[in-house]
Scaffold this motif. Sequence first.
Motif, short mmCIF file in Angstrom:
data_model
loop_
_atom_site.label_atom_id
_atom_site.label_comp_id
_atom_site.label_asym_id
_atom_site.label_seq_id
_atom_site.Cartn_x
_atom_site.Cartn_y
_atom_site.Cartn_z
N ASP A 15 -2.14 9.46 15.95
CA ASP A 15 -2.39 9.08 17.34
C ASP A 15 -1.81 10.17 18.24
N ARG A 16 -2.68 10.95 18.86
CA ARG A 16 -2.24 12.06 19.72
C ARG A 16 -1.40 11.59 20.90
N ALA A 17 -1.83 10.53 21.55
CA ALA A 17 -1.14 10.05 22.75
C ALA A 17 0.29 9.63 22.45
N GLN A 18 0.50 9.02 21.29
CA GLN A 18 1.83 8.53 20.92
C GLN A 18 2.60 9.52 20.05
N ALA A 19 1.94 10.55 19.54
CA ALA A 19 2.54 11.52 18.60
C ALA A 19 3.12 10.77 17.40
N THR A 20 2.28 9.89 16.82
CA THR A 20 2.73 9.10 15.67
C THR A 20 1.72 9.21 14.52
N LEU A 21 2.23 9.00 13.33
CA LEU A 21 1.42 8.84 12.13
C LEU A 21 1.68 7.45 11.59
N ASP A 22 0.63 6.66 11.44
CA ASP A 22 0.77 5.33 10.87
C ASP A 22 0.24 5.35 9.44
N PHE A 23 1.13 5.04 8.49
CA PHE A 23 0.80 4.98 7.08
C PHE A 23 0.63 3.51 6.70
N ASP A 24 -0.50 3.17 6.11
CA ASP A 24 -0.76 1.82 5.62
C ASP A 24 -1.20 1.98 4.17
N LEU A 25 -0.38 1.49 3.24
CA LEU A 25 -0.59 1.74 1.81
C LEU A 25 -0.66 0.43 1.04
N ALA A 26 -1.36 0.48 -0.08
CA ALA A 26 -1.46 -0.69 -0.94
C ALA A 26 -1.62 -0.25 -2.39
N CYS A 27 -1.16 -1.13 -3.29
CA CYS A 27 -1.31 -0.86 -4.71
C CYS A 27 -1.68 -2.16 -5.41
N ARG A 28 -2.72 -2.12 -6.20
CA ARG A 28 -3.13 -3.25 -7.03
C ARG A 28 -2.40 -3.09 -8.35
N VAL A 29 -1.47 -4.01 -8.64
CA VAL A 29 -0.64 -3.90 -9.84
C VAL A 29 -1.05 -4.96 -10.86
N PHE A 30 -0.99 -4.57 -12.12
CA PHE A 30 -1.33 -5.46 -13.23
C PHE A 30 -0.11 -5.78 -14.08
N GLU A 31 1.02 -5.10 -13.76
CA GLU A 31 2.30 -5.36 -14.41
C GLU A 31 3.37 -5.12 -13.37
N ALA A 32 4.56 -5.66 -13.58
CA ALA A 32 5.64 -5.50 -12.62
C ALA A 32 6.01 -4.02 -12.48
N PRO A 33 6.01 -3.50 -11.26
CA PRO A 33 6.29 -2.07 -11.07
C PRO A 33 7.77 -1.74 -11.26
N ALA A 34 8.03 -0.56 -11.84
CA ALA A 34 9.39 -0.05 -11.93
C ALA A 34 9.81 0.47 -10.55
N TRP A 35 8.91 1.09 -9.83
CA TRP A 35 9.10 1.56 -8.45
C TRP A 35 7.77 1.54 -7.76
N LEU A 36 7.77 1.11 -6.52
CA LEU A 36 6.55 1.13 -5.73
C LEU A 36 6.94 1.42 -4.29
N GLY A 37 6.45 2.52 -3.77
CA GLY A 37 6.78 2.90 -2.41
C GLY A 37 6.44 4.35 -2.15
N SER A 38 7.10 4.93 -1.15
CA SER A 38 6.88 6.31 -0.73
C SER A 38 8.23 7.00 -0.61
N ARG A 39 8.30 8.23 -1.13
CA ARG A 39 9.54 9.02 -1.05
C ARG A 39 9.27 10.36 -0.38
N TYR A 40 10.28 10.81 0.38
CA TYR A 40 10.22 12.10 1.07
C TYR A 40 11.51 12.85 0.85
#
Length: 170
Positions: free
Chosen positions: A95-120
């Motif tokens: 969004d140029r006006a707000q100078a923001t990045l909106d991240f919307d993420l999803a994962c379809r899991v079939f087993e319990a995840p060891a880790w699920l997310g985003s790292r920087y």
Amino acid sequence: MSRGEPIPEAVVLGDERWRVVFTWHGDRYGHELQARQGDHWRTLACSVEGTAEEVWPASPPLQQLHCETRPGGVELALGVGMAGRSHWSASVAFDRAQATLDFDLACRVFEAPAWLGSRYRGAGTELFRSVESAGGAFVARDESIAIGAPSDAAELPRTVRWAYRVAFPA
């Protein structure tokens, strides 16, 4: 991607001051959050990517990326990918006006995840002003950020979703 295939081109969303650059890393896109400093771009944060062998990589393994501009000038990147038996999807809006990045993420899991997310890495927490991961974890350590998806004991398979906003400094 097999041998001999061209490496996908970098994908850039942003303006003359701020941008996110998606580049190909082995078998997936990683991304960098960048700021203009004079004639050069400086990386403020870089996604931590996994390998083809990891079932639960550090960040969503996006293998396909499509960009478009929505009404009002919002630039959008849509991505999908897979690791193990799980499927990831992502929407990143600049969004140029707000100078923001909106991240919307999803994962379809079939087993319990060891880790699920985003790292920087290389990130200061000031970029991540608003983390909207509804019960997920936000951890800032030294030069790294981890935004964990909400965890629950819901029946499998299930879809887990997390979202966050990167707000560039004024």
